[in-house]
Write a protein that holds these residues in place. Sequence first.
Motif, mmCIF file in Angstrom:
data_model
loop_
_atom_site.group_PDB
_atom_site.id
_atom_site.type_symbol
_atom_site.label_atom_id
_atom_site.label_comp_id
_atom_site.label_asym_id
_atom_site.label_seq_id
_atom_site.Cartn_x
_atom_site.Cartn_y
_atom_site.Cartn_z
ATOM 1 N N ALA A 49 0.846 -1.196 0.000
ATOM 2 C CA ALA A 49 0.000 0.000 0.000
ATOM 3 C C ALA A 49 0.880 1.245 0.000
ATOM 4 N N ILE A 50 0.283 2.379 -0.272
ATOM 5 C CA ILE A 50 1.011 3.652 -0.264
ATOM 6 C C ILE A 50 0.541 4.449 0.945
ATOM 7 N N MET A 51 1.474 4.771 1.807
ATOM 8 C CA MET A 51 1.177 5.523 3.029
ATOM 9 C C MET A 51 1.607 6.971 2.841
ATOM 10 N N ASP A 52 0.669 7.875 2.975
ATOM 11 C CA ASP A 52 0.978 9.300 2.852
ATOM 12 C C ASP A 52 1.595 9.806 4.150
ATOM 13 N N LEU A 53 2.781 10.383 4.040
ATOM 14 C CA LEU A 53 3.422 11.084 5.138
ATOM 15 C C LEU A 53 3.248 12.582 4.899
ATOM 16 N N PRO A 54 3.612 13.424 5.848
ATOM 17 C CA PRO A 54 3.363 14.862 5.651
ATOM 18 C C PRO A 54 3.943 15.439 4.373
ATOM 19 N N MET A 59 6.001 3.090 0.814
ATOM 20 C CA MET A 59 5.310 1.813 0.660
ATOM 21 C C MET A 59 5.951 0.806 1.607
ATOM 22 N N PRO A 60 5.202 0.287 2.590
ATOM 23 C CA PRO A 60 5.754 -0.775 3.451
ATOM 24 C C PRO A 60 6.267 -1.942 2.631
ATOM 25 N N ALA A 61 7.442 -2.424 2.990
ATOM 26 C CA ALA A 61 8.120 -3.458 2.212
ATOM 27 C C ALA A 61 7.555 -4.834 2.507
ATOM 28 N N GLY A 62 7.928 -5.794 1.665
ATOM 29 C CA GLY A 62 7.514 -7.171 1.848
ATOM 30 C C GLY A 62 8.197 -7.827 3.033
ATOM 31 N N LEU A 63 7.780 -9.049 3.344
ATOM 32 C CA LEU A 63 8.240 -9.720 4.554
ATOM 33 C C LEU A 63 9.720 -10.069 4.503
ATOM 34 N N ASP A 64 10.319 -10.181 3.306
ATOM 35 C CA ASP A 64 11.755 -10.457 3.228
ATOM 36 C C ASP A 64 12.555 -9.372 3.938
#
Length: 676
Positions: A49-54, A59-64
């Motif tokens: 997903a894309i997380m908006d910061l100020p 984008m949070p990375a995959g589990l690796d």
Amino acid sequence: MTDTTTTPLADNNDALDPLGDADEGLAKNRAKVGSARPSSLLYTYGPGAIMDLPNFSVMPAGLDDWEPIWKRREVVPTILEPRLLNVVRLHLGPQVDALRPFPWQPKKGSMSTEGSDLGLPARVFPQWFRCTGCDYLGPLPRFTYTNTHPFRPDVAQFTHKPCPGRGGRGRREGSPAVPAQHLLTCTNGHLDEFPYTLWVHRGQKCPNAENPDLKMRDANVGKSVGSTIICQSCNATRGMAEAQGAKGRLKLPQTCRGRHPHLGAFFPGCRAQPALIMMGASNLWFPSTQSIIVMPRSDAEQKEALADHLRVELGIDQIRQFADQIAVIRALAGARNIDVAGLTDADIAAAIADVIAPPESEADREERRANWDPIELLIPEWRYLQKPTLFPEQQNNTGLMVTEMQRGPDLHPRIHRVVGVNRMKKVNAVLGFTRLDEMDRVNDVASRLVELTRNGKPSWVPATEDRGEGIFLQLDLDAVGQWERHIESTPLWNSHVEAHRRNFTRRFSETAAAVNPDTRLPGPRYWLVHTLSHILIREMAMYSGYGAASLTERIYAWREEPGREAAAGLLICTTASDSDGTLGGLVALSEPVKLQSIVLAALRRAARCSSDPVCAQRTPSDPEDFLHGAACHTCAFASETSCEKANRFLDRRFLLDLPTAKGPVVPGFFGSTHGL
């Protein structure tokens, strides 16, 4: 508290592939750039997903990329819940051996440093930025990253230095840059940067420069739609409005490159056609999650939990090595803080056999997954709540405490039972995600579900434990069955069925093309229970002390089929990863006098809407394809965090006798409004 997010930094100005990973092979910035609650990372801002910061987005990375974070601890915490883990294994494979919380650790004090080395890794994405001072459009390395304040991650930003400004009024210190909003995606869940250079030159190279500078200028209101891309080298221009819609899609690249930014990798061979999507679009990321309410375990589940615990803590190789030496396994388990003191050798031997048993074949697993119904997770909960005697003192290591309440003398007779859920624990696990369509809108689920790891076979998945309270209401099952059979023959229900079919055939995404829409339409009893749940959530929010967005529903509504009994009930609850979900204000409403007044007020309020008669008589007819009837934001809709079906499948006419635009009045389950 919250989970920390870290992001990589590209800190050179070398030219790069404008569609590649800008951070590949470069130094990483491990500074904290933001935070989020575990629930938002599960349902809103998970991997991919894309997380908006100020000032930019990540984008949070995959589990690796999570593995090195947790390896900073000697013991990796896990959440033991066999019933949910089995469902995860069914979908992702038998190699999944654990449910893990997010990499976060509470602090003992405000100045403590516990957990400062933990956090959720993320990548800057999109990696094309536009300067707010001069409209320059370029890749990430052409901008300067600043994050100098250790306690102010909100001031981290990218700047364009030096910025010439507009009209010669430059800024030597630079101007802030913001992410470019346009992206490409496909039905297989790939996501890519928009090829601005190719777009402005209509698929060709710039005649005057190898890597030309671009500008993105917003259109003046009233003149055109969208932004315009301008090449500074050859003065070519092209509007982004041309890329929109079905015609615009034909002008985009016809081959998807198979990029998964959250994995930092490309997967060639995708045959789907890319489509334009905006960074903040609601269909950019749909999480695929499963959740259960933790209940007292059966003997079989206890043994399964022990096997899972041994598998995670000791490893399969070590267990196989000492499989015939129970004393050694006991000693190893004790060293890992696994309590086996009260277990017999036979119990431990059974757990060992479960660990080293060969997994089922892939064909058998695929067959089970094809026949799996999400209702299977709800059936044990429904059966548990059907027990005739639930004592207030009933509390166990599951954290579940329930009380069967007396029915008030004035409670509507068709509400058969009331149960107060004083305490409960809910475990949620992430399976993956989809783009363009939710999971219930795709036909071949296995291929549409985007993986969380590069090899597509995770050994664990993120999960959360939420604690809370709630109220369970059960309707009269015989009355629901009779009412449902009558409703299915009414013109109103036929209109909803036809609207649902039209909705499926008109989807922009082609993932729903081969789905039989009738298999995805809940029956009338679901509409009934779902609508009742919404009006109760709106009413209970006024008395419980919780906001309406904090209350969620869990619907138990299905027909009787071989192997499972019919259900018609609802659980309204509030859960949170901390103590906020157990304040007691919701379960207190289950007291007979309070509940009967709340139900009565909710039904009376549902009988009228400020949008009536338009709302009360709303019935979809060709070409309309909305998935609700007499329901709107004024009378029945709930927040996205509360509703499990995104405000679909609601109609107040299934609750009460309300006028219809066509045909006779549909008999509401709770009868006429004059009798309330």
